[in-house]
Design an enzyme around this catalytic site. Structure first.
Site, PDB file in Angstrom:
ATOM      1  N   ASP A 118       6.487  -3.745  -2.831  1.00 48.66           N
ATOM      2  CA  ASP A 118       7.178  -4.119  -1.592  1.00 48.66           C
ATOM      3  C   ASP A 118       6.313  -3.568  -0.459  1.00 48.66           C
ATOM      4  O   ASP A 118       6.632  -2.582   0.161  1.00 48.66           O
ATOM      5  CB  ASP A 118       8.611  -3.570  -1.547  1.00 48.66           C
TER       6      ASP A 118
ATOM      7  N   HIS B 113       3.526   8.559  -3.049  1.00 54.33           N
ATOM      8  CA  HIS B 113       4.442   8.033  -4.072  1.00 54.33           C
ATOM      9  C   HIS B 113       3.774   6.977  -4.967  1.00 54.33           C
ATOM     10  O   HIS B 113       3.586   7.186  -6.167  1.00 54.33           O
ATOM     11  CB  HIS B 113       5.664   7.394  -3.414  1.00 54.33           C
TER      12      HIS B 113
END
Length: 319
Positions: free
Chosen positions: A11, A246
């Site tokens: 995303d 992340h």
């Protein structure tokens, strides 16, 4: 051509952009495609971001496929304001990149997963760094792929620390907890790279300055994109010491599992109202052999960061 093949499911926000760069720079894997998801922004925006970043890095031959536009349990998706605060209105730190020349693929991301699983089998690595809606849909359409794919290393969840949406929920899992549960309770071989480890791996403006000083388009753009993220971490009081890596950590761990220490568990995701999106071990399967999920609980952050900087800096030098 490397033997191992990788699909990123993104995303595409800032840390997803860094994940693309890591996958492109890694010498021991071929990035064969990106499947787009919703999350940090709308599906179409995230897909275009991926195309723009690939072209910036000289990877015009890597295809981008559209995944599903919203979760498996809803009929629409709206971008949260906090996502815009962290990733910028355009998802990539409000940095303006040229419109991509390559169009999106006509094949769906779900069908691309299925095709690639049958073609590459155990050599295929899948890295979901957003909601797992696309992978869950592929499993539902062709359950056999759970036994074909070599490894799925996902960024999501939190086992030993609090979530970042609620006390128990991490953002990617929270976007589609049912899909995440479908993936975690499948037979897929999984590695969970959650907040337990990603919050330990911090990048600072000292590192982004090294990219800026390269004097290349990619170095400048990635420094600007990442500095926005570092500033957001500071201003929103997420972490005053830098931004968490992340998504690129998931890419790194998929290629070098020794970056992390793991525990083996059968996992599940709670998706009723109580403890929604909690990632937790399944107590009903505690005594079953051969758990399918390796949960990362510690990370060799210094070695990872050194590898990350070496790979990305050398890549940005060339573009």
């Amino acid at each position: 051509m490397a033997q191992k093949k990788m699909i990123l499911d993104l995303d595409t926000g800032v840390d997803d952009a860094l994940a693309i760069a890591y996958a492109v720079a890694a010498p021991d894997v071929d990035l064969i495609g990106i499947v787009s998801s919703y999350g940090n922004n709308l599906l179409d925006v995230c897909a275009e971001n991926s195309l723009k970043l690939l072209e910036l890095l000289g990877q015009e031959d890597v295809p981008v496929f559209l995944g599903l536009p919203h979760s498996s349990t809803s009929d629409h998706f709206e971008v949260m304001q906090v996502s815009k605060d962290i990733h910028g209105d355009n998802g990539i730190g409000d940095v303006d990149l040229p419109a991509p020349k390559r169009p999106l693929e006509e094949m769906s991301g779900v069908d691309f997963y299925i095709e690639a699983a049958h073609k590459y089998g155990k050599d295929l690595i899948i890295i979901p760094t957003g909601p797992m809606t696309n992978l869950a849909a592929a499993l539902k359409k062709d359950p056999e792929i759970a036994h074909l794919i070599g490894n799925v290393t996902f960024m999501g969840g939190a086992l030993t620390v609090e979530g970042n949406v609620t006390d128990v929920a991490e953002a990617n899992i929270n976007q589609d907890a049912k899909a995440a549960n479908d993936v975690l309770t499948s037979d897929l071989p999984l590695t969970m790279v959650g907040l337990d480890v990603t919050l330990r791996t911090l990048l600072t403006k000292k590192e982004t300055q090294q990219w800026r000083e390269l004097g290349t388009k990619a170095g400048q753009a990635f420094a600007d994109i990442t500095d926005f993220y570092i500033d957001a971490y500071y201003n929103l009081d997420i972490d005053k010491n830098g931004c968490a890596l992340h998504d690129p950590l998931a890419v790194g761990v998929s290629l070098d599992p020794s970056f992390v220490q793991t525990i083996s568990l059968f996992m599940k995701v709670i998706y009723d109202e109580h403890n929604y999106a909690r990632t937790i071990g399944d107590k009903d399967r505690l005594n079953e052999p051969n758990p399918n999920v390796q949960v990362a609980v510690n990370v060799d952050k210094d070695r990872y960061l050194a590898t990350f900087m070496d790979l990305l800096t050398n890549l940005f030098k060339q573009h």
